[in-house]
Design an enzyme around this catalytic site. Sequence first.
Site, PDB file in Angstrom:
ATOM      1  N   HIS A  54       0.856  -1.182   0.000  1.00 51.45           N
ATOM      2  CA  HIS A  54       0.000   0.000   0.000  1.00 51.45           C
ATOM      3  C   HIS A  54       0.896   1.237   0.000  1.00 51.45           C
ATOM      4  O   HIS A  54       2.037   1.195   0.477  1.00 51.45           O
ATOM      5  CB  HIS A  54      -0.885   0.013   1.242  1.00 51.45           C
ATOM      6  CG  HIS A  54      -1.936  -1.040   1.249  1.00 51.45           C
ATOM      7  ND1 HIS A  54      -3.015  -0.986   2.103  1.00 51.45           N
ATOM      8  CD2 HIS A  54      -2.092  -2.174   0.522  1.00 51.45           C
ATOM      9  CE1 HIS A  54      -3.791  -2.043   1.913  1.00 51.45           C
ATOM     10  NE2 HIS A  54      -3.243  -2.780   0.950  1.00 51.45           N
ATOM     11  N   GLU A  56       0.989   3.857   1.828  1.00 50.21           N
ATOM     12  CA  GLU A  56       1.473   4.239   3.157  1.00 50.21           C
ATOM     13  C   GLU A  56       2.661   3.370   3.585  1.00 50.21           C
ATOM     14  O   GLU A  56       3.663   3.865   4.093  1.00 50.21           O
ATOM     15  CB  GLU A  56       0.367   4.098   4.216  1.00 50.21           C
ATOM     16  CG  GLU A  56      -0.871   4.911   3.955  1.00 50.21           C
ATOM     17  CD  GLU A  56      -1.952   4.118   3.233  1.00 50.21           C
ATOM     18  OE1 GLU A  56      -1.669   3.511   2.176  1.00 50.21           O
ATOM     19  OE2 GLU A  56      -3.093   4.122   3.715  1.00 50.21           O
ATOM     20  N   CYS A  84      -6.130   1.733   5.872  1.00 47.01           N
ATOM     21  CA  CYS A  84      -6.738   0.477   6.311  1.00 47.01           C
ATOM     22  C   CYS A  84      -6.146   0.105   7.677  1.00 47.01           C
ATOM     23  O   CYS A  84      -5.197   0.745   8.145  1.00 47.01           O
ATOM     24  CB  CYS A  84      -6.457  -0.618   5.277  1.00 47.01           C
ATOM     25  SG  CYS A  84      -4.743  -1.181   5.255  1.00 47.01           S
ATOM     26  N   CYS A  87      -2.305  -0.458   7.597  1.00 47.39           N
ATOM     27  CA  CYS A  87      -1.539   0.780   7.461  1.00 47.39           C
ATOM     28  C   CYS A  87      -1.632   1.640   8.723  1.00 47.39           C
ATOM     29  O   CYS A  87      -0.642   2.247   9.136  1.00 47.39           O
ATOM     30  CB  CYS A  87      -2.003   1.554   6.231  1.00 47.39           C
ATOM     31  SG  CYS A  87      -1.580   0.718   4.682  1.00 47.39           S
TER      32      CYS A  87
END
Length: 152
Positions: A54, A56, A84, A87
């Site tokens: 992801h 992040e 999410c 993260c």
Amino acid sequence: MRFTSYMDIALEEARAAAARGETPVGAVLVDPATGSVIARAGNRTRELSDPTAHAEILVLREACAARGSERLPGLDLWVTLEPCPMCAAAISFARIARLYYGAHDPKSGGVEQGPRVFSHPQAHHVPDVYPGLEEAACSALLREFFAGLRPG
């Protein structure tokens, strides 16, 4: 100290992710003391065949590697979509000072939705959270991307 938004850079990264066929999420890690962009990335889960890639996570990895530390105190993270749970936990572990995000994520969010990671007593660190920055632009990018995936 004057407030400067870095959401435009996060949106650039999200657009680049969409162009690669990735879910359009972008992130930027900034040192607010200097205004320096430390790291920037868009999602790369498909490209890297990595469910943890992801935006992040990618910026946290890059910054931690560059600094030789698993912690990044004092830095600000700008993300186009509410992080999410995975993260959000990584943001807490990295000791990020401030989290700014654009679109809310009622389906998969982990900050104001779902498990609300920062609200748990087990959260190692809770950043200051500023939701809804450039929310319309961030949400529109996601809507357009997913509309393009749906048949007719």
